[in-house]
Write a protein that holds these residues in place. Sequence first.
Motif, short mmCIF file in Angstrom:
data_model
loop_
_atom_site.label_atom_id
_atom_site.label_comp_id
_atom_site.label_asym_id
_atom_site.label_seq_id
_atom_site.Cartn_x
_atom_site.Cartn_y
_atom_site.Cartn_z
N ASP A 194 0.83 -1.21 0.00
CA ASP A 194 0.00 0.00 0.00
C ASP A 194 0.86 1.26 0.00
N VAL A 195 1.94 1.23 0.75
CA VAL A 195 2.80 2.41 0.88
C VAL A 195 3.72 2.59 -0.32
N LEU A 196 4.42 1.53 -0.70
CA LEU A 196 5.47 1.64 -1.71
C LEU A 196 4.97 1.58 -3.15
N VAL A 197 3.82 0.97 -3.37
CA VAL A 197 3.31 0.83 -4.73
C VAL A 197 2.05 1.67 -4.95
N THR A 198 1.10 1.55 -4.04
CA THR A 198 -0.15 2.30 -4.18
C THR A 198 0.03 3.77 -3.84
N GLY A 199 0.94 4.06 -2.88
CA GLY A 199 1.21 5.45 -2.53
C GLY A 199 0.49 5.92 -1.29
N VAL A 200 -0.01 4.99 -0.47
CA VAL A 200 -0.67 5.36 0.78
C VAL A 200 0.36 5.93 1.76
N ASP A 201 -0.03 6.97 2.51
CA ASP A 201 0.88 7.53 3.50
C ASP A 201 1.15 6.50 4.60
N PRO A 202 2.41 6.36 5.00
CA PRO A 202 2.74 5.32 5.99
C PRO A 202 2.47 5.77 7.42
N ASP A 203 2.16 4.82 8.27
CA ASP A 203 2.20 5.08 9.71
C ASP A 203 3.66 5.00 10.14
N PRO A 204 4.02 5.55 11.30
CA PRO A 204 5.44 5.57 11.71
C PRO A 204 6.10 4.20 11.73
N ARG A 205 5.39 3.18 12.18
CA ARG A 205 5.98 1.85 12.26
C ARG A 205 6.33 1.31 10.86
N VAL A 242 10.27 0.44 6.37
CA VAL A 242 10.71 0.80 5.02
C VAL A 242 12.13 1.34 5.03
N ALA A 243 12.44 2.19 6.02
CA ALA A 243 13.78 2.77 6.12
C ALA A 243 14.85 1.68 6.27
N LEU A 244 14.56 0.66 7.06
CA LEU A 244 15.51 -0.43 7.25
C LEU A 244 15.64 -1.28 5.99
N LEU A 245 14.53 -1.56 5.33
CA LEU A 245 14.58 -2.33 4.09
C LEU A 245 15.35 -1.57 3.02
N ALA A 246 15.16 -0.25 2.97
CA ALA A 246 15.89 0.56 2.00
C ALA A 246 17.39 0.53 2.26
N ALA A 247 17.76 0.47 3.53
CA ALA A 247 19.18 0.47 3.89
C ALA A 247 19.91 -0.75 3.36
N LYS A 289 12.22 1.93 -5.24
CA LYS A 289 13.35 2.36 -4.42
C LYS A 289 13.25 3.85 -4.10
N ARG A 290 12.85 4.64 -5.10
CA ARG A 290 12.70 6.08 -4.91
C ARG A 290 11.62 6.37 -3.87
N ARG A 291 10.52 5.62 -3.98
CA ARG A 291 9.43 5.79 -3.03
C ARG A 291 9.90 5.42 -1.62
N ALA A 292 10.68 4.35 -1.51
CA ALA A 292 11.19 3.95 -0.19
C ALA A 292 12.08 5.04 0.39
N LYS A 293 12.91 5.64 -0.44
CA LYS A 293 13.78 6.72 0.02
C LYS A 293 12.96 7.92 0.47
N ASP A 294 11.91 8.24 -0.29
CA ASP A 294 11.05 9.37 0.07
C ASP A 294 10.35 9.11 1.40
N ALA A 330 11.41 7.16 3.87
CA ALA A 330 12.39 7.23 4.95
C ALA A 330 12.71 8.67 5.33
N GLU A 331 12.63 9.58 4.36
CA GLU A 331 12.98 10.98 4.60
C GLU A 331 11.76 11.85 4.89
N GLY A 332 10.57 11.27 4.80
CA GLY A 332 9.34 12.06 4.86
C GLY A 332 8.93 12.49 6.25
N ALA A 333 7.88 13.32 6.28
CA ALA A 333 7.37 13.88 7.54
C ALA A 333 6.28 12.98 8.10
N TRP A 334 6.64 11.75 8.50
CA TRP A 334 5.66 10.78 9.00
C TRP A 334 5.68 10.67 10.52
#
Length: 227
Positions: free
Chosen positions: A144-155, A160-165, A184-189, A191-195
């Motif tokens: 939902d987060v990485l493909v559909t584009g749903v805003d993530p909850d903090p958890r 995602v940040a760890l998987l991206a690493a 990958k770009r979405r995962a980076k965004d 990890a850096e986003g205001a969540w």
Amino acid sequence: METLIAEDLALLLLDDDKGTMAASSVARPLFGGALLVELALSGAVEVAEKTGVWSSAKVRATGTAAPSDPLLAAALATVAKQPRSAQDLTNRIGKGVREQLLERLVDRGLLERREGRFLGLFPHTTWPAADAAHERAVRQRLQDVLVTGVDPDPRTAGLVALLAAVDQAHKVVDPDRLKARQVKRRAKDVAEGAWAADAVRDAVQAAQAAVTAAVVASTAATTAGGS
């Protein structure tokens, strides 16, 4: 079922059939980072302000009560001894965590422990899935987060940040019509986003940076050893 981020991460990185784990060469800092992320999300740790131009930012305990989970409690006790860099802490608190996580997942009925011998000679343990229902639910949240584009909850964002690493974010979802680089770009965004609050996000990103550094060091060592 309530699980640690580190447990969800282990399930995602394990091949359900073979029971072998991706990114195993950096398991210690990776799972140490996952515990650090969990502590950050609960407000138990924070990143202290740098004391000088050449000093690195340190992670410190905030003084909250110890978590009930023994892995988190042990990790927090290590952090509480003195402020340390995230890179130092991920290695310290990640020691032996992979094995403990796998045994916990076996106890919960999510994994099966299989003993065998590699090439018929060397003892070899694999951890295939026993019940993949929880893992499917985690993968759906990531989808939902990485493909559909749903805003993530903090958890989910921390996961995602760890998987991206470890360059695995694009491998745990079905990219559908997206290319791997877009996921990958979405995962980076993410990890850096205001969540989350800045203090939490800073600690999560410090853990992510520490794991990324471990991946780079491992890759360099492998390359040097093969040259």
